[in-house]
Every structure is written in C-alpha cells, then in structure tokens.
Design a protein around this motif. Structure first.
Motif: not given
Ligand SMILES: Nc1ncnc2c1ncn2[C@@H]1O[C@H](COP(=O)(O)OP(=O)(O)OP(=O)(O)O)[C@@H](O)[C@H]1O
Ligand SMILES: [Mg+2]
Lengths: 285, 260
Positions: B17, B26, B46-52, B164, B197, B215
């Motif tokens: 990103f 990510v 948290s923040g490792c990109g799972k939702s991504t 989640e 989680h 990440r």
């Molecule tokens: N659209 C975007 N633009 C810029 N950065 C983004 C975007 N979406 C996510 N990120 C960044 O990517 C990283 C991973 O986000 P993501 O939501 O995938 O994490 P996650 O593993 O789901 O976290 P959590 O467990 O807290 O839900 C984060 O650091 C976030 O700031």
C-alpha cells in the motif's frame, strides 16, 4: 405452510404494542400542547394590555385586537385565502422542483467521480452567492407572475439539496459497498441498493430546511414585484403603515411553514420506517 | 496429503500500500491452498494483512504480484462467488431481517418469490421466526450475526470468508454460533476460510491452521488439526486439543509459561 405463515404473523403481532386510547405519549402531548397554547394566549394578552396603556404605539406595533379584526376581514373577503394559496403554490412548486432535481443530480454525481471533481468548484461558487441576490434577474427573465417566484424558490432550494445529496452519497458506507461488490453487484445495484437508501435520511433532512427556503424564495419574489401572495400582502400593508395586516400576513406565513414542515415530517416517517424503530425509547437522565 | 486440485490457491501474492513516509509492504509472496469442503483458519499478529488477503480473494483489491486460482484456473478474485462475514454484522439498517437475508440472491437476480421461500425456511431453522420483519437495530448482537450467517449461507457461495465473525460476541453466544457454523458447513458442504485472533477457536473449528508472520505477511507454518469431533465444544475437551493450542501459541511467540 399456511399454518406456519399464520403463526409467524402472530408472532410479529406480539412485538407491536397494543393500542390504548389514552397512552402516556398522548397525555404528554396534551400537556405540552396546553402549556404552549397558554403561552401564546398570555403573550397576546400582555401585548394588548401594553398597547392599550399606550406604553407601545399601536401604530408601530399593531395590536392583537386590531390583528383579529383585520384577520376576520381578510378571511371574509377571501383575500387571505387567495394570497396564501398563491404563496403556498409557489413555495411548494419551487421546493419540489429544486429539492428533487437537486437531490437527483447530487446523487448522480456519485456515478462519476471525475465529473463530480470537475463541477465541484462551480457548485461551491454558486452556493457562496446569496441566492436571493438573483431575485431581480429572475424577475426580469420570468416576469412578475407566479413563474418567477417558483424559479426563485427553486434556485433557493436546488443547490442545498444537490450538495447534501452529493455529500451523503460520497460518504455511503464503505463496508456495505465492499459486501455488495463481493456478492458480485453491478454499479447500478450498488447505487440503488446502498447509495440511495444510505443518502435518503440526509436528503430528507434537507427537505425540512428547504421547505423554509421555498417560502423565502416565494415571499421575496412577491416583495419585489407581484399582485398576489402573502409577501405582496405584507409589503403593501407595511407601505401603508397597516401593521395589523402585516401581522396577519406574517402569522399566516408562520402557520403555512408549520404545516408544510409537519407534512415533510410525515413523509419522512413514511419513507424511513427503519429510522423510527426506537423512537419511543429515551434514556432516563 | 490431499492430491486433488485445490478449490482455491494463492500463489506468491504480494501487496504493497502506498502510504505517507514510504510504501507499506503488507503481503509478501503469500501462498496457501484451500481444498473443497476445507475449513482453514488464518491466524497471525494484528496488522499482518489478514483482512487484506480476504479483500484480495473477494476481488475487492488486486494483488501487485502473484495469482489466485480457483479450481485450477487463474481468476481475478472471486467476486460474486464468495460469502463474506466480518466482525461488524454489515446488515443494511434500512432492510428488514428477511430483506437482508435475501440480499445476495437479489444481487444475483433470483426472483423475490423464490428467494423469499428459501429465506423463510432458514430464518425458521435458525430460530429467528417472528423477527423476519424486524429491522436490525431491534436485534441483539448475536441475532444480527445469525442473520449475517444466514445471508452468507443462502447465497450458496463457493467459498465462505469469515473475518473475526464472532469476536465481538460474548463467550456463550460465540460457542453457540461456532456450533451453528460448523453444522451448517457440514450440512451444506461449504469451503470456509476463517480469520481469527482466538487460537482456541481456530483449533476447535478448523481442519488446518495457517499461521502468518508479522508484516509483511507470509506463511510461517501450516498446522493440520486432527480433531474429528462433531461440535466445537466436544473438540475443546479432546485430550489433543491443548497440544495443538500450545503449538500454535509457540508459533505466535506467545509465552505460555510464566517466567520461561
Ligand atoms: N487501503 C489501505 N491503504 C493503506 N494501507 C492499508 C490499507 N488497508 C490496509 N492497510 C494496511 O495494511 C496493514 C494490514 O492491514 P489488515 O487490515 O489486512 O491487517 P489484519 O491482519 O487484518 O489486522 P487485524 O488483525 O488487526 O484485523 C495495516 O498496517 C494497514 O494499515
Ligand atoms: Mg483484520
């Protein structure tokens, strides 16, 4: 299956509250209403008293008794009705044209963010001019009849509706949009199933404001040049120092605004039943 | 191991990103497979990109590099083929329970008369009868997630993505909904990917757990879970449960002994 359906509708019935004649809400409404009426009555009494004592000039302030006799006169000769009708038609027509067109255009700007970016500065520029300043031109273009007042009321309401609808559409819930896209929705579906319903509360909230602006447009148009309407009635009466008639016009306007606001309120309840779900619920503080 | 063609496979998926003060990498060459009727959990810091990852699978984001294959064919994301459930219930506040449930079918163009009947069946089965005409704000958190679950199931997606889904619920409701989910997945033979989680939840529900590194997210380990119990509660009382649990905690560098 029929039995199942019947049972379900029964269940649904149970959720609704049983209708009683004198509900607590009704009682509360009655008591606020009587207090409000009492306040108005007391105000009129004091006004009359002060004018009769000569503490305030009846010539410059009018008096409730004088207003009442002018009111009877205007009602009896039908002029009040004619004037009110003209103003209401102009205000409602302008309000509807301006608000509906504005909302539609504002919503449709969602479709093309490129086009939206192009026109945004123009919208802001037009919005920053007090719309009432257009009145003389509008009267020049559309004459002294009702059309020019409708146009004025339209111009008063259009931009407000447009901006509100555009802002609301732009901020439509991202997560709901993601969900829709994941489900394979087209842009059309996204628009009609998320953007429009999401923006509707904001759009209708502007309608409440716009109903007032519609009246402003109509009345100011009538001030400038007209032969009918409450604005005309107020303007001519005041040039003759007939304050009682001015007040009749003003109070009628107030009543008209009140009724129209109430109508919009009803429409809102109709269009947004999901907003009403917890209207009876208030926190005790 | 499984020799069949994976239902879904991610190969070297990379995503960066743009951000103020430098790009954020990510996901870095993320690869894993999901088989038909699989139940895979993804855990990671948290923040490792799972939702991504989910957004990429759902076709809402495009990876910078790498590919996604479904049934062996390269696809551009699974738009229109995935069910999607988040921690937020994502119900449409202006739609009644019934109207929310049929949303997916409506988008797909199924006539309302048809979807309505199926929807009523599900609503009945999942204990929401009498609420079909209620708006979401009148429902409890657990009921809302049940509605979201029904919406996901009724859509009959190829793959169900759960991010989640139960983490905002109390423990009792969560146990109950986990049971409902596992049963529904068995009954309807669904393929599920669950982000959580809750290591405990991952072990109790999944056939496999994919552990992501912090990440940029890459696959750090994949653990096969050999519990064969029918319900998540029974799984939790299996003697092997705590073994899996501790192994996953160790993968995530969580200290499970005080002072060690
Ligand atoms: N659209 C975007 N633009 C810029 N950065 C983004 C975007 N979406 C996510 N990120 C960044 O990517 C990283 C991973 O986000 P993501 O939501 O995938 O994490 P996650 O593993 O789901 O976290 P959590 O467990 O807290 O839900 C984060 O650091 C976030 O700031
Ligand atoms: Mg996340």
């Amino acid at each position: 299956m029929d039995e199942v359906l019947a049972r379900q509708s029964n269940d649904a019935e149970k959720i609704k509250r049983p209708a009683k004649f004198l509900t607590p809400q009704l009682k509360a409404t009655a008591s606020t209403l009587s207090i409000q009426l009492g306040m108005v009555f007391a105000f009129l009494l004091i006004w009359q008293f002060v004018v009769e004592r000569g503490w305030i000039s009846a010539f410059l302030a009018g008096s409730p008794a004088g207003i009442f006799s002018k009111l009877l006169e205007a009602v009896n000769n039908g002029s009040l009705w004619d004037n009110a009708k003209a103003t209401v038609i102009e205000a409602i027509a302008g309000f509807l044209i301006g608000s509906l067109l504005g909302s539609l255009l504002g919503l449709s700007l969602w479709y093309s963010s490129f086009f939206a970016r192009v026109v945004e500065p123009f919208i802001v520029a037009i919005n920053s001019v007090p719309k009432i300043a257009f009145a003389p031109i509008v009267i020049l273009w559309f004459g002294t009849g009702m059309v020019s007042k409708i146009m004025l009321a339209t111009s008063m309401t259009f931009i407000i509706a447009l901006i509100a609808a555009y802002e609301a559409a732009k901020n439509a819930d991202r997560d709901l949009q993601s969900l829709m896209l994941a489900l394979g929705s087209t842009k059309h579906q996204l628009f009609f199933k998320v953007v429009v319903p999401y923006s509707l509360p904001a759009i209708i909230a502007t309608f409440r404001i716009n109903i007032g602006f519609g009246l402003v447009g109509a009345v100011v148009g009538e001030f400038i040049s007209s032969s009918h309407g409450l604005g005309h009635m107020i303007f001519t009466a005041s040039s003759f120092y007939d304050l009682d008639t001015v007040w009749v016009g003003l109070f009628t306007l107030m009543l008209v605004g009140f009724i129209l606001y109430y109508v919009v309120d009803r429409v809102e309840r109709r269009l947004l039943p999901w907003k009403q779900a917890d209207s009876g619920q208030r926190f005790r503080v | 191991m499984n020799t069949a063609v994976p239902k879904l496979s991610l190969r070297n998926v990379t995503k960066t990103f743009p951000a103020k003060g430098g790009d954020v990498n990510v996901l870095n060459k993320l690869s894993f497979d999901v088989y038909d009727q699989d139940f895979v959990s993804i855990i990671g810091p948290s923040g490792c990109g799972k939702s991504t990852v989910f957004n990429i699978i759902a076709g809402l984001l495009h990876p910078d590099e790498g590919e996604i294959r479904m049934d062996g064919e390269v696809v551009n994301g699974l738009r229109g083929k995935v069910g999607y459930m988040l921690q937020k219930d994502l119900l449409f506040p202006w739609r009644t329970v019934l109207e929310n449930v049929v949303l997916g079918l409506e988008v797909r163009g199924t006539p309302l008369s048809e979807s309505r009947e199926i929807a009523m069946e599900y609503i009945y089965t999942y204990g929401l009868a009498g609420f079909e005409h209620a708006y979401p704000k009148a429902l409890s958190g657990g009921m809302k997630q049940r509605v979201a679950l029904i919406r996901t199931l009724i859509y009959d997606p190829q793959v169900i993505l759960l991010d989640e889904p139960f983490s905002a619920l109390d423990y009792q409701t969560r146990l109950y909904l986990e049971g409902v989910l596992v049963e529904a997945v068995e009954t309807f033979k669904k393929t599920v990917i669950l982000v959580t989680h809750d290591i405990d939840e991952a072990v109790a529900l999944s056939k496999r757990v994919v552990v992501l590194s912090s990440r940029p997210g890459t696959v750090k380990a994949v653990h096969e879970i050999g519990l064969s119990q029918r319900t998540p509660i029974e799984s939790r009382s299996d003697p092997r449960f705590s073994g899996y649990f501790h192994a996953l905690c160790a993968e995530l560098d969580i200290q499970t002994k005080v002072g060690s």
